[in-house]
Design a protein around this motif. Structure first.
Motif, PDB file in Angstrom:
ATOM      1  N   ALA A 372       0.855  -1.181   0.000  1.00 30.63           N
ATOM      2  CA  ALA A 372       0.000   0.000   0.000  1.00 30.63           C
ATOM      3  C   ALA A 372       0.892   1.231   0.000  1.00 30.63           C
ATOM      4  CB  ALA A 372      -0.912   0.003   1.222  1.00 30.63           C
ATOM      5  N   GLN A 373       0.506   2.246  -0.770  1.00 32.27           N
ATOM      6  CA  GLN A 373       1.308   3.464  -0.823  1.00 32.27           C
ATOM      7  C   GLN A 373       1.286   4.162   0.530  1.00 32.27           C
ATOM      8  OE1 GLN A 373       0.701   6.100  -4.158  1.00 32.27           O
ATOM      9  NE2 GLN A 373      -0.087   4.409  -5.423  1.00 32.27           N
ATOM     10  N   LYS A 374       2.472   4.375   1.070  1.00 34.34           N
ATOM     11  CA  LYS A 374       2.598   5.152   2.292  1.00 34.34           C
ATOM     12  C   LYS A 374       4.026   5.656   2.422  1.00 34.34           C
ATOM     13  CE  LYS A 374       3.114   1.377   5.647  1.00 34.34           C
ATOM     14  NZ  LYS A 374       3.602   1.941   6.865  1.00 34.34           N
ATOM     15  N   GLU A 375       4.192   6.656   3.234  1.00 32.76           N
ATOM     16  CA  GLU A 375       5.456   7.397   3.261  1.00 32.76           C
ATOM     17  C   GLU A 375       6.642   6.535   3.657  1.00 32.76           C
ATOM     18  OE1 GLU A 375       7.283  11.465   5.294  1.00 32.76           O
ATOM     19  OE2 GLU A 375       5.145  10.988   5.461  1.00 32.76           O
ATOM     20  N   SER A 376       6.435   5.594   4.570  1.00 37.36           N
ATOM     21  CA  SER A 376       7.587   4.844   5.086  1.00 37.36           C
ATOM     22  C   SER A 376       8.039   3.722   4.163  1.00 37.36           C
ATOM     23  CB  SER A 376       7.244   4.243   6.458  1.00 37.36           C
ATOM     24  OG  SER A 376       6.281   3.216   6.333  1.00 37.36           O
ATOM     25  N   VAL A 377       7.240   3.381   3.150  1.00 36.98           N
ATOM     26  CA  VAL A 377       7.534   2.221   2.312  1.00 36.98           C
ATOM     27  C   VAL A 377       8.010   2.663   0.929  1.00 36.98           C
ATOM     28  CG1 VAL A 377       6.607   0.160   1.215  1.00 36.98           C
ATOM     29  CG2 VAL A 377       5.909   0.760   3.537  1.00 36.98           C
ATOM     30  N   THR A 378       9.097   2.076   0.497  1.00 36.03           N
ATOM     31  CA  THR A 378       9.663   2.344  -0.833  1.00 36.03           C
ATOM     32  C   THR A 378       9.805   1.021  -1.575  1.00 36.03           C
ATOM     33  OG1 THR A 378      10.933   4.197   0.055  1.00 36.03           O
ATOM     34  CG2 THR A 378      11.608   3.339  -2.088  1.00 36.03           C
ATOM     35  N   ILE A 379       9.417   1.004  -2.853  1.00 33.89           N
ATOM     36  CA  ILE A 379       9.581  -0.177  -3.687  1.00 33.89           C
ATOM     37  C   ILE A 379      10.378   0.195  -4.920  1.00 33.89           C
ATOM     38  CG2 ILE A 379       8.367  -1.784  -5.220  1.00 33.89           C
ATOM     39  CD1 ILE A 379       6.270  -2.140  -3.193  1.00 33.89           C
ATOM     40  N   GLY A 380      11.319  -0.690  -5.297  1.00 32.39           N
ATOM     41  CA  GLY A 380      12.146  -0.427  -6.466  1.00 32.39           C
ATOM     42  C   GLY A 380      12.423  -1.684  -7.262  1.00 32.39           C
ATOM     43  N   ALA A 381      12.669  -1.499  -8.549  1.00 34.79           N
ATOM     44  CA  ALA A 381      13.122  -2.564  -9.439  1.00 34.79           C
ATOM     45  C   ALA A 381      14.418  -2.122 -10.076  1.00 34.79           C
ATOM     46  CB  ALA A 381      12.069  -2.857 -10.502  1.00 34.79           C
ATOM     47  N   SER A 382      15.430  -2.984 -10.027  1.00 35.05           N
ATOM     48  CA  SER A 382      16.755  -2.542 -10.456  1.00 35.05           C
ATOM     49  C   SER A 382      17.587  -3.748 -10.842  1.00 35.05           C
ATOM     50  CB  SER A 382      17.417  -1.755  -9.317  1.00 35.05           C
ATOM     51  OG  SER A 382      18.670  -1.257  -9.694  1.00 35.05           O
ATOM     52  N   ASP A 383      18.863  -3.484 -11.140  1.00 30.77           N
ATOM     53  CA  ASP A 383      19.789  -4.577 -11.361  1.00 30.77           C
ATOM     54  C   ASP A 383      20.011  -5.327 -10.053  1.00 30.77           C
ATOM     55  OD1 ASP A 383      22.386  -3.643  -9.958  1.00 30.77           O
ATOM     56  OD2 ASP A 383      21.816  -1.912 -11.182  1.00 30.77           O
ATOM     57  N   PHE A 384      20.712  -6.438 -10.113  1.00 30.28           N
ATOM     58  CA  PHE A 384      20.800  -7.343  -8.973  1.00 30.28           C
ATOM     59  C   PHE A 384      21.513  -6.719  -7.772  1.00 30.28           C
ATOM     60  CE2 PHE A 384      22.688 -10.831  -6.548  1.00 30.28           C
ATOM     61  CZ  PHE A 384      21.567 -11.628  -6.349  1.00 30.28           C
ATOM     62  N   LEU A 385      22.559  -5.942  -8.003  1.00 30.90           N
ATOM     63  CA  LEU A 385      23.411  -5.479  -6.908  1.00 30.90           C
ATOM     64  C   LEU A 385      23.018  -4.109  -6.346  1.00 30.90           C
ATOM     65  CD1 LEU A 385      26.932  -6.543  -8.211  1.00 30.90           C
ATOM     66  CD2 LEU A 385      25.518  -7.706  -6.519  1.00 30.90           C
ATOM     67  N   HIS A 386      22.492  -3.229  -7.171  1.00 32.72           N
ATOM     68  CA  HIS A 386      22.335  -1.830  -6.776  1.00 32.72           C
ATOM     69  C   HIS A 386      21.508  -1.624  -5.509  1.00 32.72           C
ATOM     70  CE1 HIS A 386      22.338   2.480  -7.280  1.00 32.72           C
ATOM     71  NE2 HIS A 386      21.023   2.488  -7.170  1.00 32.72           N
TER      72      HIS A 386
END
Length: 849
Positions: A372-386
């Protein structure tokens, strides 16, 4: 005894963090298990989306698919800048240099005539050879581009390298069927005998690796097909640079499980972490059971009375959406206006319902990591190491992302910044999978049940999972408590722990869909066997769980077998073995029939359904085909010819006494059904026929203090597990002293880890032991046979999702894993339900102490 309608599957792959404060009670299991699981269930959705811990410590190894292939989940708690890894291990994946045919149909030259000279050398002239694309093989093989059906094929793959690989680890990935040899730049790397293997990963020796230079290189292979299928495919990959950011492991202080949940606790410096994996497989709610969403709940609390700065990191990789490493994927992060956000990944090819078989994983549809969108939560998609490097350094990750690099595994990560933590602070995440289409049913692609023919989207399913989190967690706790009570009352503490262990395994080995007419179809997959879909002799041992908690699901496991015969697609006078190879249910693909086995199974289970429901309406719908199968059993069932039974791993054999029991009880079941339908004349005829056959059976099978394995071989014995239905169905066809005689003998021949299946080998099937243990009405007999099974599960050195086929001498797995047949463990509960006087409550209560 109080019994409840239960739950079923709801998983797939996605994390979703929600409000940080939840009821602490969710993190306290309703019961503690003393059994060390062979493997611990984490994510339980279906045969494809299935994640396990194969080790006692959640952070001692990568998490894995039930097949053993890596299905990475990584969990890290950052406390005051120090990272504690509580789940999984950092394992740098391979980067593709030369793709296999599963990724790209690569070009080569080939010949089927033995070449003269050193055909494997770089300098060999292959101008006269044909050109073709991989893979090479017979028509039924996967990823096929060039058909090869002769005895031999020689393949040369010439390629240009734009990088120097000589100074780094290089891996050969190859598949072959049968005898295989392979050379790289003239140096032999592989030479096999008569074997066939898929997806072998082999690190190249130093001298071979050194030969890989920038410019022209050659891989040459020869394969000889001895019999059956033929196949050739190969490629190269390299290991990405080593990098580790989370070397400090959290201290795991506890692990336990209940039917729908697995609980862990960790010490992370001055903070404790509670972690709960929840699969809401509630069988009384088919939408919830089939919804492909699981929860990962977490709670942190200071242990020193001081506040600490805490961030939690959860990561999955694109491996959850691929069958084999190296398949090209695309990953992205989506923000939905409804307040939902997720990272999602899937293959670029999207071969919907094309990847079939046993040791395979899904490579169509999409995996999700959501919140759920909320200030404390961040979601990302990236390369394996970054994202790992970012989190280790800053305690956060970059929000969003869109990546389609085909040469590496992608990372989908979620961070919950829990802030200053002193008192208990909690949150949760979700893992989900949308497979778009789940099953091909006679060439009609069907969606999973939860989608209701496309009316429900994965976004809606995830939002509903968020809205219902607290109620679902409470329902799971209530169900867990009830199932544990049911099993404990029926068979004691050890029995209850075994049933709790296998519950998710049973349901997640199925997929629920509907046909175009709205009939339930609940397809099993023969895991680590042959990959068959909808196998009748998998349904038969699985049935007790579903007869107890939802017979409609058992009908869903039988509807397609009835339809197969009634439609005319299957024209033999006995029931089919299966309806295809998972996920393609287009007709039987198993190489041999099991005429008596499958017909007896269908008749017995139809009778059981009628007695559970109090009417024979389901049987009446299928009366004509049931009649055909019964008449076949009358003709061929008393002394079966040389044919397979469900224990087909033991091979064909004739005069099988246990199989004969099944045939006789199938005939008697038909008589019982006729009686329930008011046709007394038919009932009397078939019940009398069964009674007469049972009398002959006793004469043919008796062998002093026990009964034979086969009628023609004195001095042999076998478990007569099929006999249990005579009591449960109230048929009373066989003399009661047969069961007591057999039980007394069994207790003299069982080994440390269980009662062997029969006198031929020391291996056993634990599901059948659970049935055999119920043959008499004595709790002491039941406990005597079940205790070694508990010991097997607790001590087996084979760390995989519970294998139902094991050695009774040393507790090792012989074969099979993660199969639904352990639904047969619930036979004692079913016995209490259908035959309540089987064993007195006082004996059961004493066994729980």
């Amino acid at each position: 005894m109080k019994l409840v309608s239960s739950m079923l599957i709801l998983l797939a792959g996605l994390f979703s963090a929600c409000s940080p404060r939840q009821q602490a009670d969710y993190f306290t299991p309703v019961a503690e298990s003393q059994l060390r699981a062979p493997a611990y269930p984490l994510v339980s959705i279906d045969p494809y989306t299935s994640g396990w811990s194969f080790t006692d410590q959640l952070n001692a190894d990568q998490t894995r698919h039930w097949t053993g292939k890596p299905f990475p989940l990584l969990g890290v708690l950052r406390v005051d800048g120090t990272c504690y890894r509580f789940m999984g291990k950092e394992n740098i994946p391979l980067r593709t240099v030369l793709p296999t045919a599963q990724v790209e149909k690569w070009e080569a030259t080939y010949t089927e005539k033995k070449p003269a000279g050193n055909w494997f050398e770089n300098t060999f002239n292959d101008a006269s050879w044909k050109k073709g694309k991989a893979a090479f093989g017979t028509p039924e093989m996967p990823h096929l581009a060039t058909t090869w059906q002769s005895e031999d094929v020689w393949v040369r793959r010439t390629f240009e390298l734009d990088e120097d690989l000589s100074g780094q680890p290089v891996f050969l990935n190859y598949s072959h069927d049968d005898v295989f040899e392979l050379y790289i730049n003239g140096k032999q790397v592989v030479s096999t005998g008569y074997v066939w293997k898929n997806d072998v990963v082999l690190e190249l020796p130093d001298d071979v690796r050194a030969s890989l230079k920038q410019g022209k290189n050659v891989i040459a292979a020869h394969c000889h097909n001895t019999t059956g299928g033929a196949y050739v495919d190969f490629g190269l990959s390299v290991k990405m640079p080593d990098a580790s950011f989370f070397e400090t492991a959290a201290e795991q202080t506890d692990v336990t499980y209940t039917p729908t949940q697995t609980y862990y606790t960790f010490a992370c410096g001055p903070v404790n972490l509670n972690l709960v994996f929840t699969a809401p497989l509630l069988m009384d709610d088919l939408d919830l059971m089939s919804r492909p969403v699981n929860y990962v709940s977490y709670q942190v609390q200071s242990t020193d009375g001081k506040a600490h700065d805490v961030q939690l990191y959860l990561e999955a990789t694109s491996a959850w959406a691929t069958n084999v490493p190296g398949q090209a994927v695309k990953s992205s992060v989506i923000l939905k206006p409804e307040g939902l956000m997720y990272a999602t990944t899937g293959t670029t090819e999207q071969p919907v319902l094309q990847t079939k078989g046993d040791d395979v994983r899904i490579d169509w549809g999409h995996f999700f990591l959501a919140a759920a969108q909320k200030e404390s939560v961040t979601i990302g998609a990236s390369d394996f190491l970054h994202p790992k490097k970012e989190f280790a350094t800053t305690g956060n990750i970059t929000r969003g992302g869109n990546i389609d690099d085909p040469n590496q595994e992608h990372s989908l990560a979620l961070v919950d910044n829990l802030g200053s933590v002193k008192d208990a602070t909690a949150g949760y995440a979700m893992i989900a999978y949308d497979d778009d289409y789940a099953i091909q049913y006679f060439n009609d692609n069907r969606m999973a049940y939860w989608k209701h023919n496309g009316q429900v989207s994965i976004d809606q399913a995830l939002l509903q999972a968020v809205q219902e989190y607290e109620s679902i967690m409470q329902r799971c706790r209530e169900f867990d408590e009830q199932l544990i009570e049911d099993t404990k009352n029926a068979g004691g503490q050890q029995y209850a722990e075994l049933c709790a262990l296998v519950y998710r395994q049973i349901i997640a080995a199925h997929k629920l869909v509907e046909d175009k007419n709205g009939n339930l179809l609940f397809f099993s997959k023969e895991n680590f066997s042959n990959g068959s879909i909808g196998t009748v002799d998998i349904t038969y041992p699985s049935a007790p769980l579903f007869l107890v908690y939802n017979p409609e699901l058992l009908k869903g496991m039988m509807n397609f077998i009835f339809e197969y015969s009634e439609s005319g697609r299957w024209q033999k006078p006995f029931a089919a073995h299966d309806v295809g190879t998972y996920p393609q249910a287009n007709g039987q693909t198993y190489g041999g029939d099991m005429p008596v086995e499958e017909s007896g199974n269908m008749l017995i289970l139809t009778t059981a359904i009628a007695l559970r429901e109090g009417n024979a309406d389901y049987a009446q719908k299928h009366w004509d085909v049931l009649t055909t199968w019964t008449n076949y059993l009358v003709e061929a069932g008393l002394d079966p010819e040389n044919q397979l039974c469900t224990d087909d791993f033991a091979g064909h054999f004739a005069h099988n006494a246990n199989l004969s029991i099944k045939a006789i009880l199938g005939i008697a079941g038909y008589g019982k059904l006729a009686e329930m339908l008011g046709d007394q004349e038919t009932a009397d005829k078939y019940l009398q026929t069964a009674k007469e056959m049972a009398g002959k059976w006793k004469e043919m099978a008796t062998d002093g203090d026990h009964y034979k394995l086969t009628f023609d071989k004195p001095g042999t014995w076998s478990q007569k597990y099929n006999l249990i239905w005579d009591k449960l169905l109230g048929l009373n066809i066989f003399d009661k002293d047969i069961a007591t005689t057999e039980m007394a003998y069994y207790k003299t021949v069982q080994n440390t880890y269980g009662l062997p299946l029969d006198s031929r080998k020391t291996y056993t099937k634990s599901d059948w032991i659970m049935w055999t243990a119920c043959l008499t009405d004595q709790m002491d007999d039941f406990q005597a046979l079940v205790a070694p099974v508990y010991k097997y599960a607790n001590e087996t050195p084979t760390r995989i999702p519970l294998s139902d086929w094991h050695e009774t001498t040393d507790a090792t797995s012989v074969g099979f894993r993660a199969r639904s047949v352990v639904g047969g463990y619930f036979m004692k509960v079913l016995e209490q339900l259908m035959y309540p006087n089987a064993s007195n409550a006082q004996s059961a209560a004493q066994a729980t102490k």
